[in-house]
Design an enzyme around this catalytic site. Structure first.
Site, PDB file in Angstrom:
ATOM      1  CE  LYS A  10     -16.802  29.558 -15.111  1.00 29.49           C
ATOM      2  NZ  LYS A  10     -16.140  28.236 -15.030  1.00 29.49           N
ATOM      3  NE  ARG A  62     -11.479  33.908 -20.851  1.00 27.82           N
ATOM      4  CZ  ARG A  62     -12.129  32.766 -20.664  1.00 27.82           C
ATOM      5  NH1 ARG A  62     -11.784  31.983 -19.657  1.00 27.82           N
ATOM      6  NH2 ARG A  62     -13.103  32.405 -21.462  1.00 27.82           N
ATOM      7  NE  ARG A  80     -18.660  17.381 -19.245  1.00 25.49           N
ATOM      8  CZ  ARG A  80     -18.254  18.641 -19.306  1.00 25.49           C
ATOM      9  NH1 ARG A  80     -17.435  19.029 -20.265  1.00 25.49           N
ATOM     10  NH2 ARG A  80     -18.666  19.514 -18.421  1.00 25.49           N
ATOM     11  NE  ARG A  85     -17.412  17.291 -27.919  1.00 30.38           N
ATOM     12  CZ  ARG A  85     -18.634  17.471 -27.416  1.00 30.38           C
ATOM     13  NH1 ARG A  85     -18.801  17.580 -26.123  1.00 30.38           N
ATOM     14  NH2 ARG A  85     -19.685  17.552 -28.213  1.00 30.38           N
ATOM     15  NE  ARG A 138     -10.682  23.493 -20.114  1.00 32.28           N
ATOM     16  CZ  ARG A 138     -11.977  23.249 -20.288  1.00 32.28           C
ATOM     17  NH1 ARG A 138     -12.405  22.030 -20.576  1.00 32.28           N
ATOM     18  NH2 ARG A 138     -12.855  24.235 -20.178  1.00 32.28           N
TER      19      ARG A 138
END
Length: 218
Positions: free
Chosen positions: A13, A88, A123, A156, A167
């Site tokens: 997004k 949200r 990542r 991370r 999440r």
């Protein structure tokens, strides 16, 4: 043109929001930016929000909606805006409608959970420079090592698979109901109903961008 961009964390997004803002000359509006600006300006809504945040609470929807109403009156929103990370929840979406804040287009970037987990958990970052790699899509020349400095790369905490799954769970519980809400709204036949478009978020960034721009222009 007022646009809401929906999709799970890691769906792309942020990247596509920049393209939409540039293509249509509309600002990208986030609740975080609005809250910080209101607190800095010491506006009544800003001070009310600061009091809640200082006490460790979540800023209530009525304050958030008030900030949105103020923000869209600014001159840079004359041609519309792109809502970033808002609404949200279903309650926030319903409050927008109750306040007469009409939305023109909803874009859903649809990416399966397992693809998102692969994207985010792969990542790796060189913290000092911010250089980002991916173990599959953009690997360093030497595994887990920065190409420039030779220093170690790190994963991370937010990108760990367990965190990504949490999440995604939160997204499905709190935010995904917006998909059904806005899809149903788009089909109700009213003059102010938003247009709803679902875009597959797998493929090249440019390809996805082209599909989104075409949907918004359609």
């Amino acid at each position: 043109m007022r646009v809401i961009l929906l999709g799970a964390p890691g769906a792309g997004k942020g990247t596509q929001a920049q393209y939409i803002s540039e293509a249509f000359g509309i600002p990208q509006i986030s609740t975080g930016d609005m809250l910080r600006a209101a607190v800095k300006a010491a506006s009544p809504l800003g001070m009310a929000a600061k009091k809640v945040m200082d006490e460790g609470g979540l800023v209530p929807d009525d304050i958030i909606i008030g900030l949105v109403k103020e923000r869209i009156e600014h001159a840079d929103c004359a041609n519309g805006c792109l809502f970033d990370g808002f609404p949200r929840t279903l309650a926030q979406a319903e409050a927008l409608g109750a306040e007469g804040i009409n939305i023109d287009s909803i874009i859903e970037i649809d990416v399966p959970d397992e693809e998102i987990i692969k994207r985010m958990s792969g990542r790796r970052v060189h913290l000092a420079s911010g250089r980002t790699y991916h173990v599959v899509f953009n690997p360093p020349a030497v595994p887990d090592t920065d190409d420039v400095t030779g220093e170690p790369l790190v994963q991370r905490d937010d990108d760990c698979e367990q965190t990504v799954r949490k999440r995604l769970k939160a997204y499905h519980e709190l935010t995904e109901p917006l998909v059904g809400y806005y899809r149903n709204l788009s089909m109700n036949g009213s003059a102010d109903a938003p247009k709803y478009s679902r875009i597959a978020g797998i493929g090249g960034v440019e390809e996805i961008k082209t599909e989104i721009i075409a949907a918004l222009n359609g």
